[in-house]
Design an enzyme around this catalytic site. Sequence first.
Site, PDB file in Angstrom:
ATOM      1  N   LYS A   1       0.926  -1.265   0.097  1.00 31.72           N
ATOM      2  CA  LYS A   1       0.009   0.150  -0.217  1.00 31.72           C
ATOM      3  C   LYS A   1       0.746   1.428   0.035  1.00 31.72           C
ATOM      4  CE  LYS A   1      -4.134  -1.724   1.773  1.00 31.72           C
ATOM      5  NZ  LYS A   1      -5.229  -1.477   3.127  1.00 31.72           N
TER       6      LYS A   1
ATOM      7  N   LYS B   1      -4.753 -11.129  -5.633  1.00 31.79           N
ATOM      8  CA  LYS B   1      -5.817 -11.348  -4.783  1.00 31.79           C
ATOM      9  C   LYS B   1      -7.122 -10.122  -5.539  1.00 31.79           C
ATOM     10  CE  LYS B   1      -4.904  -8.185  -1.160  1.00 31.79           C
ATOM     11  NZ  LYS B   1      -4.917  -7.826   0.446  1.00 31.79           N
TER      12      LYS B   1
ATOM     13  N   LYS C   1      -9.970  -4.292  -3.016  1.00 33.13           N
ATOM     14  CA  LYS C   1     -11.005  -3.172  -3.116  1.00 33.13           C
ATOM     15  C   LYS C   1     -10.184  -1.895  -3.740  1.00 33.13           C
ATOM     16  CE  LYS C   1     -12.279  -3.619   1.528  1.00 33.13           C
ATOM     17  NZ  LYS C   1     -12.487  -3.216   2.811  1.00 33.13           N
TER      18      LYS C   1
HETATM   19  P1  TYM Z   1     -10.331  -5.604   4.747  1.00 34.88           P
HETATM   20  O1  TYM Z   1     -11.206  -4.548   5.045  1.00 34.88           O
HETATM   21  O2  TYM Z   1      -9.231  -5.340   3.797  1.00 34.88           O
HETATM   22  O3  TYM Z   1     -10.953  -7.116   4.496  1.00 34.88           O
HETATM   23  C1  TYM Z   1     -11.887  -7.707   5.261  1.00 34.88           C
HETATM   24  C2  TYM Z   1     -11.811  -9.078   5.258  1.00 34.88           C
HETATM   25  O4  TYM Z   1     -11.731  -9.577   3.827  1.00 34.88           O
HETATM   26  C3  TYM Z   1     -10.753 -10.393   3.538  1.00 34.88           C
HETATM   27  N1  TYM Z   1     -10.275 -10.491   2.481  1.00 34.88           N
HETATM   28  C4  TYM Z   1     -10.314 -11.363   1.425  1.00 34.88           C
HETATM   29  N2  TYM Z   1     -10.636 -12.868   1.636  1.00 34.88           N
HETATM   30  C5  TYM Z   1     -10.528 -13.445   0.601  1.00 34.88           C
HETATM   31  N3  TYM Z   1     -10.078 -13.072  -0.672  1.00 34.88           N
HETATM   32  C6  TYM Z   1      -9.617 -11.761  -0.817  1.00 34.88           C
HETATM   33  N4  TYM Z   1      -9.136 -11.471  -2.223  1.00 34.88           N
HETATM   34  C7  TYM Z   1      -9.807 -10.874   0.193  1.00 34.88           C
HETATM   35  N5  TYM Z   1      -9.546  -9.526   0.226  1.00 34.88           N
HETATM   36  C8  TYM Z   1      -9.779  -9.182   1.602  1.00 34.88           C
HETATM   37  C9  TYM Z   1      -9.529  -9.937   4.744  1.00 34.88           C
HETATM   38  O5  TYM Z   1      -8.524 -10.853   4.770  1.00 34.88           O
HETATM   39  C10 TYM Z   1     -10.456  -9.420   5.832  1.00 34.88           C
HETATM   40  O6  TYM Z   1     -10.743 -10.645   6.587  1.00 34.88           O
HETATM   41  N6  TYM Z   1      -6.911  -4.919   8.520  1.00 34.88           N
HETATM   42  C11 TYM Z   1      -8.072  -5.583   8.260  1.00 34.88           C
HETATM   43  C12 TYM Z   1      -9.300  -5.093   8.879  1.00 34.88           C
HETATM   44  C13 TYM Z   1      -9.040  -5.376  10.440  1.00 34.88           C
HETATM   45  C14 TYM Z   1      -9.308  -6.560  11.514  1.00 34.88           C
HETATM   46  C15 TYM Z   1      -9.061  -6.045  12.605  1.00 34.88           C
HETATM   47  C16 TYM Z   1      -9.607  -7.817  10.954  1.00 34.88           C
HETATM   48  C17 TYM Z   1      -8.893  -4.129  11.162  1.00 34.88           C
HETATM   49  N7  TYM Z   1      -8.797  -4.701  12.728  1.00 34.88           N
HETATM   50  C18 TYM Z   1      -9.165  -6.930  13.685  1.00 34.88           C
HETATM   51  C19 TYM Z   1      -9.720  -8.598  12.113  1.00 34.88           C
HETATM   52  C20 TYM Z   1      -9.396  -8.407  13.226  1.00 34.88           C
HETATM   53  C21 TYM Z   1      -8.533  -5.229   6.771  1.00 34.88           C
HETATM   54  O7  TYM Z   1      -7.869  -4.138   6.238  1.00 34.88           O
HETATM   55  O8  TYM Z   1      -9.594  -6.085   6.171  1.00 34.88           O
END
Ligand code: TYM
Length: 325
Positions: A112, A194, A197
């Site tokens: 990022k 992957k 977003k």
């Molecule tokens: P975020 O918002 O990017 O994504 C949310 C969840 O979706 C999963 N994910 C995917 N799973 C499968 N294939 C993909 N292509 C894919 N893209 C995203 C992510 O692994 C995530 O589970 N840092 C985290 C948010 C967060 C969080 C936390 C999660 C903040 N604090 C505490 C768990 C516990 C994030 O940016 O997710």
Amino acid sequence: MTKRIFSGAQPTGQLHIGNYLGALKNWVALQDEYEAFYCIVNLHAITLPQEPAALRKATLDLARIYLAAGVDPERSTIFIQSDVPEHAELAWTLSCIARMGELERMTQFKDKGKGNAERAGVGLFTYPILMAADILLYQTDLVPVGQDQKQHLELTRDLAERFNRDYGETFRVPEPYIPQAGASIKSLQEPERKMSKSDENAAGSIFLLDDADTVTKKIKRAVTDSGTTIEFDETRPAINNLLTIYRLLTNKREEECVAHFAGKGYGAFKAELAEATVEFLRPFQERVKQYDDETLLAILKPGAEKARAIASETLANVYLKLGIK
Ligand code: TYM
């Protein structure tokens, strides 16, 4: 005692089918067995610049998505991260025990920050500490996430263990829950990468709010690999990915999918995948529309109160251990 789950997603961009299959689908499945906390992590969102009005709207829209996906506010606690100030407070505290070297190893920062540390925001660099704080505040046992969060979970465990060692038992050390299938759904256009977003090419992602026409077109145009059979095959990432999406959306077993498409070509397969996706998204999108802002606030406000009761207890204990209070 019932074991506890914590997870969250960022209210940035649009959620896609990868977010659903890698994370939200499992949140829903696990909420019967665990005491669950699902957070809308708006403080994470500002690690990259956001338009304020859009962020405010995306925060409530994400609550709609959680509910439409099947998170049940009667069983699970849904809340907005900034409503519980302890997240930012514990993040500061943990940043005093985290090491530069361990953050420098985080691959998401490298992605990022586009390799330009000089110009990257400090928040983007320290973001995994805020994530560790999110998890550790709730004495979490299990964290259901996609593959891309695994490294952040390892850091969370390291910070918890270090604090416990230096100041006495304070945090439960959480385990990641990463599904066998669906943990890394790939882009429809670049199946080596992957689904993301932040991908500039919208054709690579199926968004949860895409209409039927758009979904069908995106699937038709999805790249394919050489070979004609419709099979799970890691050496053919394009078909492997599309078939995984089909399998998880229809809740079929691998063998069933393979048998179903035996002798059929890409054309027939893609038509069925498009149909299955549209069939899943239609009722989902209907449910998204059901929640007005007032209904959401009636869920989120008590959610934050319940979360805060636990978070403040953990933080008080941390401060006590550190000699702050
Ligand atoms: P975020 O918002 O990017 O994504 C949310 C969840 O979706 C999963 N994910 C995917 N799973 C499968 N294939 C993909 N292509 C894919 N893209 C995203 C992510 O692994 C995530 O589970 N840092 C985290 C948010 C967060 C969080 C936390 C999660 C903040 N604090 C505490 C768990 C516990 C994030 O940016 O997710």
